[in-house]
Design a protein around this motif. Structure first.
Motif, PDB file in Angstrom:
ATOM      1  N   SER A   1     -20.573   3.865 -10.940  1.00  0.00           N
ATOM      2  CA  SER A   1     -20.380   4.572 -12.205  1.00  0.00           C
ATOM      3  C   SER A   1     -19.553   3.773 -13.202  1.00  0.00           C
ATOM      4  N   ASP A   2     -19.260   2.526 -12.869  1.00  0.00           N
ATOM      5  CA  ASP A   2     -18.461   1.650 -13.736  1.00  0.00           C
ATOM      6  C   ASP A   2     -17.113   2.299 -14.061  1.00  0.00           C
ATOM      7  N   ALA A   3     -16.467   2.867 -13.007  1.00  0.00           N
ATOM      8  CA  ALA A   3     -15.217   3.602 -13.213  1.00  0.00           C
ATOM      9  C   ALA A   3     -14.068   3.017 -12.393  1.00  0.00           C
ATOM     10  N   LEU A   4     -14.087   1.707 -12.178  1.00  0.00           N
ATOM     11  CA  LEU A   4     -13.032   1.059 -11.399  1.00  0.00           C
ATOM     12  C   LEU A   4     -11.858   0.599 -12.262  1.00  0.00           C
ATOM     13  N   GLY A   5     -11.888   0.929 -13.529  1.00  0.00           N
ATOM     14  CA  GLY A   5     -10.770   0.601 -14.414  1.00  0.00           C
ATOM     15  C   GLY A   5     -10.913  -0.759 -15.070  1.00  0.00           C
ATOM     16  N   ALA A   6      -9.862  -1.146 -15.773  1.00  0.00           N
ATOM     17  CA  ALA A   6      -9.868  -2.397 -16.546  1.00  0.00           C
ATOM     18  C   ALA A   6      -9.869  -3.619 -15.639  1.00  0.00           C
ATOM     19  N   ASN A   7      -9.277  -3.501 -14.446  1.00  0.00           N
ATOM     20  CA  ASN A   7      -9.234  -4.613 -13.501  1.00  0.00           C
ATOM     21  C   ASN A   7      -9.833  -4.159 -12.164  1.00  0.00           C
ATOM     22  N   PRO A   8     -11.162  -4.183 -12.044  1.00  0.00           N
ATOM     23  CA  PRO A   8     -11.805  -3.647 -10.837  1.00  0.00           C
ATOM     24  C   PRO A   8     -11.406  -4.367  -9.554  1.00  0.00           C
ATOM     25  N   ILE A   9     -11.177  -5.685  -9.623  1.00  0.00           N
ATOM     26  CA  ILE A   9     -10.807  -6.429  -8.410  1.00  0.00           C
ATOM     27  C   ILE A   9      -9.460  -5.936  -7.889  1.00  0.00           C
ATOM     28  N   GLU A  10      -8.504  -5.769  -8.794  1.00  0.00           N
ATOM     29  CA  GLU A  10      -7.188  -5.275  -8.392  1.00  0.00           C
ATOM     30  C   GLU A  10      -7.289  -3.852  -7.844  1.00  0.00           C
ATOM     31  N   PHE A  11      -8.113  -3.015  -8.478  1.00  0.00           N
ATOM     32  CA  PHE A  11      -8.290  -1.628  -8.031  1.00  0.00           C
ATOM     33  C   PHE A  11      -8.849  -1.587  -6.612  1.00  0.00           C
ATOM     34  N   ILE A  12      -9.897  -2.369  -6.357  1.00  0.00           N
ATOM     35  CA  ILE A  12     -10.527  -2.378  -5.028  1.00  0.00           C
ATOM     36  C   ILE A  12      -9.574  -2.972  -3.996  1.00  0.00           C
ATOM     37  N   THR A  13      -8.877  -4.038  -4.366  1.00  0.00           N
ATOM     38  CA  THR A  13      -7.932  -4.672  -3.437  1.00  0.00           C
ATOM     39  C   THR A  13      -6.823  -3.700  -3.062  1.00  0.00           C
ATOM     40  N   ARG A  14      -6.253  -3.040  -4.072  1.00  0.00           N
ATOM     41  CA  ARG A  14      -5.175  -2.085  -3.804  1.00  0.00           C
ATOM     42  C   ARG A  14      -5.666  -0.905  -2.975  1.00  0.00           C
ATOM     43  N   SER A  15      -6.840  -0.410  -3.319  1.00  0.00           N
ATOM     44  CA  SER A  15      -7.387   0.752  -2.620  1.00  0.00           C
ATOM     45  C   SER A  15      -7.633   0.452  -1.140  1.00  0.00           C
ATOM     46  N   THR A  16      -8.269  -0.675  -0.845  1.00  0.00           N
ATOM     47  CA  THR A  16      -8.552  -1.006   0.556  1.00  0.00           C
ATOM     48  C   THR A  16      -7.256  -1.276   1.324  1.00  0.00           C
ATOM     49  N   GLY A  17      -6.282  -1.901   0.671  1.00  0.00           N
ATOM     50  CA  GLY A  17      -4.984  -2.130   1.315  1.00  0.00           C
ATOM     51  C   GLY A  17      -4.268  -0.828   1.616  1.00  0.00           C
ATOM     52  N   THR A  18      -4.306   0.086   0.667  1.00  0.00           N
ATOM     53  CA  THR A  18      -3.667   1.393   0.873  1.00  0.00           C
ATOM     54  C   THR A  18      -4.323   2.138   2.020  1.00  0.00           C
ATOM     55  N   TRP A  19      -5.655   2.110   2.075  1.00  0.00           N
ATOM     56  CA  TRP A  19      -6.348   2.823   3.155  1.00  0.00           C
ATOM     57  C   TRP A  19      -6.118   2.170   4.512  1.00  0.00           C
ATOM     58  N   ALA A  20      -5.972   0.855   4.538  1.00  0.00           N
ATOM     59  CA  ALA A  20      -5.623   0.191   5.801  1.00  0.00           C
ATOM     60  C   ALA A  20      -4.267   0.704   6.289  1.00  0.00           C
ATOM     61  N   LEU A  21      -3.305   0.834   5.366  1.00  0.00           N
ATOM     62  CA  LEU A  21      -1.978   1.337   5.715  1.00  0.00           C
ATOM     63  C   LEU A  21      -2.031   2.803   6.144  1.00  0.00           C
ATOM     64  N   VAL A  22      -2.811   3.600   5.444  1.00  0.00           N
ATOM     65  CA  VAL A  22      -2.960   5.017   5.812  1.00  0.00           C
ATOM     66  C   VAL A  22      -3.530   5.138   7.228  1.00  0.00           C
ATOM     67  N   PHE A  23      -4.555   4.351   7.531  1.00  0.00           N
ATOM     68  CA  PHE A  23      -5.144   4.412   8.870  1.00  0.00           C
ATOM     69  C   PHE A  23      -4.195   3.870   9.937  1.00  0.00           C
ATOM     70  N   LEU A  24      -3.351   2.913   9.576  1.00  0.00           N
ATOM     71  CA  LEU A  24      -2.329   2.445  10.521  1.00  0.00           C
ATOM     72  C   LEU A  24      -1.358   3.587  10.824  1.00  0.00           C
TER      73      LEU A  24
ATOM     74  N   PRO B   1     -13.209   6.971   1.845  1.00  0.00           N
ATOM     75  CA  PRO B   1     -12.625   6.006   0.887  1.00  0.00           C
ATOM     76  C   PRO B   1     -13.609   4.908   0.475  1.00  0.00           C
ATOM     77  N   LEU B   2     -14.429   4.440   1.409  1.00  0.00           N
ATOM     78  CA  LEU B   2     -15.432   3.432   1.077  1.00  0.00           C
ATOM     79  C   LEU B   2     -16.491   4.030   0.156  1.00  0.00           C
ATOM     80  N   GLY B   3     -16.936   5.230   0.481  1.00  0.00           N
ATOM     81  CA  GLY B   3     -17.913   5.913  -0.366  1.00  0.00           C
ATOM     82  C   GLY B   3     -17.396   6.118  -1.776  1.00  0.00           C
ATOM     83  N   ARG B   4     -16.117   6.461  -1.883  1.00  0.00           N
ATOM     84  CA  ARG B   4     -15.491   6.640  -3.204  1.00  0.00           C
ATOM     85  C   ARG B   4     -15.516   5.340  -3.996  1.00  0.00           C
TER      86      ARG B   4
END
Length: 193
Positions: free
Chosen positions: A25-48, A15-18
Motif C-alpha cells: 500500500s506504499d505506507a512504509l513512511g518516508a524511510n521504508p528501509i529504516e521502518f522495515i529494519t526497525r520493525s523486524t528488529g523489534t519483533w525479533a526482540l518481542v519473540f525473544l 508482523p510479516l503480513g503487516r
C-alpha cells in the motif's frame, strides 16, 4: 501440529503480513528501509521475550503446556532477527561484504547485533528432536546461550538508541528481560515450587 500451535504459528506471521501489506500500500513512511529494519528488529526482540517468558509462565501457573510453545517462539525470534540482518545487509550495505565488516567493527551497536545473530544461529539449527537426541546434555548447555543473547540484544538496542538519546523503550525491554532472567535464579525458582 496441535491446534494451539497452528494458531500461534499464524499469529507469529502477522508482523510479516503487516509489513507486506504496508509495502504493497506504499505506507512504509518516508524511510521504508529504516521502518522495515526497525520493525523486524523489534519483533525479533518481542519473540525473544516471549520465548524467555515460557519458563516463568510454567513456574507461575504450574502448567507445563507453555514449554511446548518455546521452540516455535524461539524460531520466530531467529526468523525476524535474520530478516533484520538480511535487510541491513542487502538494502543498507548493498551486499558489500567489506562495508559490512567495517560497519560491524566500527559501530558497537552493529557489533552487538551481529554477535546476537551469530549466537542465535546454532540455537535455531539445533531446535529439532534430532539435535536434542544427538547432543544429549550438551543441547541444554548450548541453549543456555539464550541468556547471553538476551544481554547482547539489549546492548545492541541500547547503543542504537543511546546515539539518539532515546532510551525509554529500550529501558522497558531491559527491565522485562531482567525480570524474565530472574526466574532462572535458583532461589526464585524454588519460591514457585
Amino acid at each position: 501440529m496441535t491446534f494451539p500451535k497452528i494458531i500461534l504459528f499464524a499469529a507469529s506471521l502477522i508482523p510479516l503480513g503487516r509489513l507486506i501489506w504496508l509495502g504493497a500500500s506504499d505506507a512504509l513512511g518516508a524511510n521504508p528501509i529504516e521502518f522495515i529494519t526497525r520493525s523486524t528488529g523489534t519483533w525479533a526482540l518481542v519473540f525473544l521475550c516471549l520465548t524467555l517468558a515460557m519458563t516463568p509462565l510454567r513456574l507461575i501457573t504450574g502448567m507445563t503446556v507453555w514449554i511446548q510453545f518455546r521452540r516455535m517462539l524461539g524460531l520466530f525470534c531467529f526468523f525476524y532477527a535474520s530478516m533484520h540482518f538480511g535487510i541491513w545487509l542487502y538494502l543498507d550495505q548493498s551486499l558489500d561484504l567489506r562495508a559490512m565488516i567495517h560497519d560491524v567493527l566500527k559501530r558497537p551497536f552493529i557489533t552487538m547485533g551481529f554477535i546476537s545473530l551469530v549466537l542465535l544461529t546454532p540455537l535455531a539449527l539445533t531446535s529439532n528432536a534430532w539435535a536434542v537426541r544427538k547432543l544429549g546434555r550438551r543441547w541444554a548447555l548450548l541453549h543456555k546461550w539464550v541468556y547471553v543473547i538476551a544481554v547482547t540484544v539489549i546492548a545492541h538496542y541500547w547503543w542504537h538508541k543511546a546515539g539518539k538519546n532515546d532510551l525509554e523503550t529500550v529501558s522497558i525491554y531491559a527491565v522485562i528481560i531482567l525480570l524474565l532472567l530472574a526466574f532462572r535464579i535458583p532461589k526464585v525458582k524454588q519460591y514457585f515450587k
